[in-house]
Design a protein around this motif. Structure first.
Motif, PDB file in Angstrom:
ATOM      1  N   ILE A 116      -4.380   5.845   8.087  1.00  0.00           N
ATOM      2  CA  ILE A 116      -3.889   4.582   7.547  1.00  0.00           C
ATOM      3  C   ILE A 116      -5.074   3.762   7.050  1.00  0.00           C
ATOM      4  O   ILE A 116      -6.001   3.471   7.806  1.00  0.00           O
ATOM      5  N   TYR A 117      -5.046   3.416   5.771  1.00  0.00           N
ATOM      6  CA  TYR A 117      -6.100   2.638   5.132  1.00  0.00           C
ATOM      7  C   TYR A 117      -5.622   1.200   4.907  1.00  0.00           C
ATOM      8  O   TYR A 117      -4.482   0.967   4.513  1.00  0.00           O
ATOM      9  N   ASP A 118      -6.501   0.250   5.134  1.00  0.00           N
ATOM     10  CA  ASP A 118      -6.278  -1.139   4.734  1.00  0.00           C
ATOM     11  C   ASP A 118      -7.602  -1.652   4.196  1.00  0.00           C
ATOM     12  O   ASP A 118      -8.550  -1.895   4.937  1.00  0.00           O
ATOM     13  N   LEU A 119      -7.667  -1.837   2.875  1.00  0.00           N
ATOM     14  CA  LEU A 119      -8.934  -2.088   2.200  1.00  0.00           C
ATOM     15  C   LEU A 119      -9.059  -3.518   1.674  1.00  0.00           C
ATOM     16  O   LEU A 119      -9.765  -3.777   0.697  1.00  0.00           O
ATOM     17  N   GLU A 156      -5.273  -2.559  -7.145  1.00  0.00           N
ATOM     18  CA  GLU A 156      -4.610  -2.613  -5.850  1.00  0.00           C
ATOM     19  C   GLU A 156      -3.101  -2.511  -6.089  1.00  0.00           C
ATOM     20  O   GLU A 156      -2.480  -3.439  -6.614  1.00  0.00           O
ATOM     21  N   ILE A 157      -2.545  -1.385  -5.703  1.00  0.00           N
ATOM     22  CA  ILE A 157      -1.140  -1.108  -5.984  1.00  0.00           C
ATOM     23  C   ILE A 157      -0.236  -1.507  -4.829  1.00  0.00           C
ATOM     24  O   ILE A 157       0.845  -2.052  -5.036  1.00  0.00           O
ATOM     25  N   ALA A 158      -0.677  -1.245  -3.607  1.00  0.00           N
ATOM     26  CA  ALA A 158       0.182  -1.442  -2.448  1.00  0.00           C
ATOM     27  C   ALA A 158      -0.283  -2.617  -1.597  1.00  0.00           C
ATOM     28  O   ALA A 158      -1.443  -2.683  -1.193  1.00  0.00           O
ATOM     29  N   GLN A 159       0.628  -3.551  -1.346  1.00  0.00           N
ATOM     30  CA  GLN A 159       0.409  -4.658  -0.427  1.00  0.00           C
ATOM     31  C   GLN A 159       1.568  -4.711   0.561  1.00  0.00           C
ATOM     32  O   GLN A 159       2.561  -4.015   0.403  1.00  0.00           O
ATOM     33  N   SER A 163      -5.645   1.506  -5.019  1.00  0.00           N
ATOM     34  CA  SER A 163      -6.108   0.979  -3.745  1.00  0.00           C
ATOM     35  C   SER A 163      -4.952   0.321  -3.008  1.00  0.00           C
ATOM     36  O   SER A 163      -3.893   0.036  -3.589  1.00  0.00           O
ATOM     37  N   VAL A 164      -5.159   0.102  -1.706  1.00  0.00           N
ATOM     38  CA  VAL A 164      -4.145  -0.520  -0.862  1.00  0.00           C
ATOM     39  C   VAL A 164      -4.802  -1.613  -0.035  1.00  0.00           C
ATOM     40  O   VAL A 164      -5.969  -1.505   0.341  1.00  0.00           O
ATOM     41  N   GLY A 165      -4.061  -2.681   0.252  1.00  0.00           N
ATOM     42  CA  GLY A 165      -4.655  -3.738   1.070  1.00  0.00           C
ATOM     43  C   GLY A 165      -3.644  -4.783   1.475  1.00  0.00           C
ATOM     44  O   GLY A 165      -2.817  -5.212   0.670  1.00  0.00           O
ATOM     45  N   SER A 166      -3.722  -5.202   2.715  1.00  0.00           N
ATOM     46  CA  SER A 166      -2.787  -6.205   3.223  1.00  0.00           C
ATOM     47  C   SER A 166      -3.131  -7.613   2.775  1.00  0.00           C
ATOM     48  O   SER A 166      -2.290  -8.503   2.829  1.00  0.00           O
ATOM     49  N   ASP A 167      -4.377  -7.854   2.341  1.00  0.00           N
ATOM     50  CA  ASP A 167      -4.839  -9.219   2.044  1.00  0.00           C
ATOM     51  C   ASP A 167      -4.677 -10.079   3.299  1.00  0.00           C
ATOM     52  O   ASP A 167      -4.296 -11.240   3.228  1.00  0.00           O
ATOM     53  N   PHE A 168      -5.005  -9.493   4.426  1.00  0.00           N
ATOM     54  CA  PHE A 168      -4.755 -10.106   5.733  1.00  0.00           C
ATOM     55  C   PHE A 168      -5.742 -11.235   6.009  1.00  0.00           C
ATOM     56  O   PHE A 168      -6.945 -11.042   5.996  1.00  0.00           O
ATOM     57  N   LEU A 191       1.255   4.660  -0.898  1.00  0.00           N
ATOM     58  CA  LEU A 191       1.049   4.804  -2.340  1.00  0.00           C
ATOM     59  C   LEU A 191       2.112   5.731  -2.924  1.00  0.00           C
ATOM     60  O   LEU A 191       2.417   6.774  -2.338  1.00  0.00           O
ATOM     61  N   PRO A 192       2.656   5.379  -4.081  1.00  0.00           N
ATOM     62  CA  PRO A 192       3.588   6.285  -4.748  1.00  0.00           C
ATOM     63  C   PRO A 192       2.875   7.562  -5.200  1.00  0.00           C
ATOM     64  O   PRO A 192       1.648   7.616  -5.294  1.00  0.00           O
ATOM     65  N   SER A 193       3.651   8.573  -5.484  1.00  0.00           N
ATOM     66  CA  SER A 193       3.075   9.808  -6.012  1.00  0.00           C
ATOM     67  C   SER A 193       2.574   9.573  -7.438  1.00  0.00           C
ATOM     68  O   SER A 193       2.993   8.631  -8.114  1.00  0.00           O
ATOM     69  N   GLY A 194       1.650  10.399  -7.875  1.00  0.00           N
ATOM     70  CA  GLY A 194       1.180  10.327  -9.253  1.00  0.00           C
ATOM     71  C   GLY A 194      -0.060   9.484  -9.459  1.00  0.00           C
ATOM     72  O   GLY A 194      -0.489   9.285 -10.598  1.00  0.00           O
ATOM     73  N   VAL A 195      -0.642   8.948  -8.367  1.00  0.00           N
ATOM     74  CA  VAL A 195      -1.883   8.188  -8.476  1.00  0.00           C
ATOM     75  C   VAL A 195      -2.922   8.803  -7.545  1.00  0.00           C
ATOM     76  O   VAL A 195      -2.585   9.498  -6.586  1.00  0.00           O
ATOM     77  N   THR A 196      -4.195   8.537  -7.842  1.00  0.00           N
ATOM     78  CA  THR A 196      -5.292   9.066  -7.021  1.00  0.00           C
ATOM     79  C   THR A 196      -5.862   7.954  -6.158  1.00  0.00           C
ATOM     80  O   THR A 196      -6.319   6.936  -6.681  1.00  0.00           O
ATOM     81  N   PRO A 197      -5.838   8.107  -4.839  1.00  0.00           N
ATOM     82  CA  PRO A 197      -6.354   7.054  -3.951  1.00  0.00           C
ATOM     83  C   PRO A 197      -7.839   6.801  -4.163  1.00  0.00           C
ATOM     84  O   PRO A 197      -8.616   7.720  -4.386  1.00  0.00           O
TER      85      PRO A 197
END
Length: 285
Positions: free
Chosen positions: A11-14, A227-230, A253-258, A273-279
């Motif tokens: 699990i990543y949170d960047l 940043e795609i996922a929040q 990228s992914v990040g909670s903005d915590f 992350l949805p399929s079709g993208v490179t982390p």
């Protein structure tokens, strides 16, 4: 849509903050909460400062915490008179170019804060600059610190209410930002060995047309990822950002903005992350 990355064991949170800027937790408390929430890889991305990273690293090493910490920062920039945030990931904290830019950003931040304080005092709210610094407790002074003081002083119900009443354009404490340019931030992040991420593209109140312009410009300036996922997004936002990432060959990228524990934001939550993208983390593995 396939939620492929929900099934990943890591699990990543960047994208997160500490008291080095406007987060509520110390670097050590943030590390503990990330571990509690099951995060495996965390990035601290305080506003225009990296002061929270070394204490967190030392704590992780001394206590053998099961967490990998990636050095990061969020740099405030200006594009088309709009404030845009660029996250630098996996940066070299000793890079002179990064140190210089962050020193300049801090000077700009403090000058703006002094002007905000002056305007608010003229409006009748006393000692705002001094109290904002007190609320920051040695960290970067942000508008959130002014908002917290005003909320207590003027007995307002929420920070959001304070921003709308006192700190946004046309209000008594508004002072326009004077940050570095977007391309300068990207260049410095690259010189510091990092990758540049366009932070939360859905939060700039841009139309679909302007958001596309922003992502195109970011790519033209050699930006690396968006940043795609929040934790919390509009229903189609993740899908639309995925399409933009694929169109411009950008990493995801992914990040909670915590900033603090609350009902709608939590470390590691809903960051698939949805399929079709490179982390983005594939660039440093």
């Amino acid at each position: 849509m396939s939620h492929d990355n929900e099934k990943l064991s890591v699990i990543y949170d960047l994208h997160s903050y500490t008291k080095a800027s406007d987060g509520d937790l110390t670097p050590l408390e943030l590390v503990d909460r990330a571990v509690l929430m099951g995060v495996d890889v965390l990035t601290i991305t305080d506003h225009d400062t990296v002061n929270g990273i070394l204490p967190a690293w030392q704590y992780i090493n001394e206590k053998s915490k099961p967490l990998t910490l990636i050095a990061g920062v969020e740099i405030s920039t200006i594009w088309e008179k709009i404030e845009i945030h660029i996250v630098g990931l996996n940066i070299n904290l000793d890079a002179n170019c990064l140190k210089h830019l962050l020193e300049m950003q801090t000077a700009r931040r403090n000058l703006r804060a002094e002007k905000i304080g002056y305007k608010l005092e003229k409006f009748g709210i006393p000692d705002t600059w001094q109290n904002a610094k007190a609320y920051a407790a040695g960290g970067q002074v942000t508008r959130s610190h002014f908002a917290r003081y005003i909320m207590d002083y003027a007995k307002q119900k929420s920070i959001g209410q304070v921003f709308k009443k006192y700190l946004t354009r046309g209000k008594p404490g508004y002072v326009p930002a004077d940050w570095c340019k977007l391309d300068e931030a990207i260049d410095v992040i690259h010189q510091a060995g990092g990758v540049a991420v366009l932070a939360h593209p859905g939060r700039y109140s841009l139309s679909a047309k302007w958001q596309k312009r922003l992502v195109l410009y970011f790519k033209q300036q050699q930006g690396d990822a968006i940043e795609i996922a929040q934790c919390q997004q509009l229903s189609d936002e993740r899908k639309n950002l995925t399409e933009l990432a694929r169109l411009h060959d950008l990493y995801a990228s992914v990040g909670s903005d915590f900033h603090r524990p609350c009902a709608w934001t939590e470390l590691g939550r809903n960051l698939w992350l949805p399929s079709g993208v490179t982390p983005i983390w594939q660039t440093w593995q």
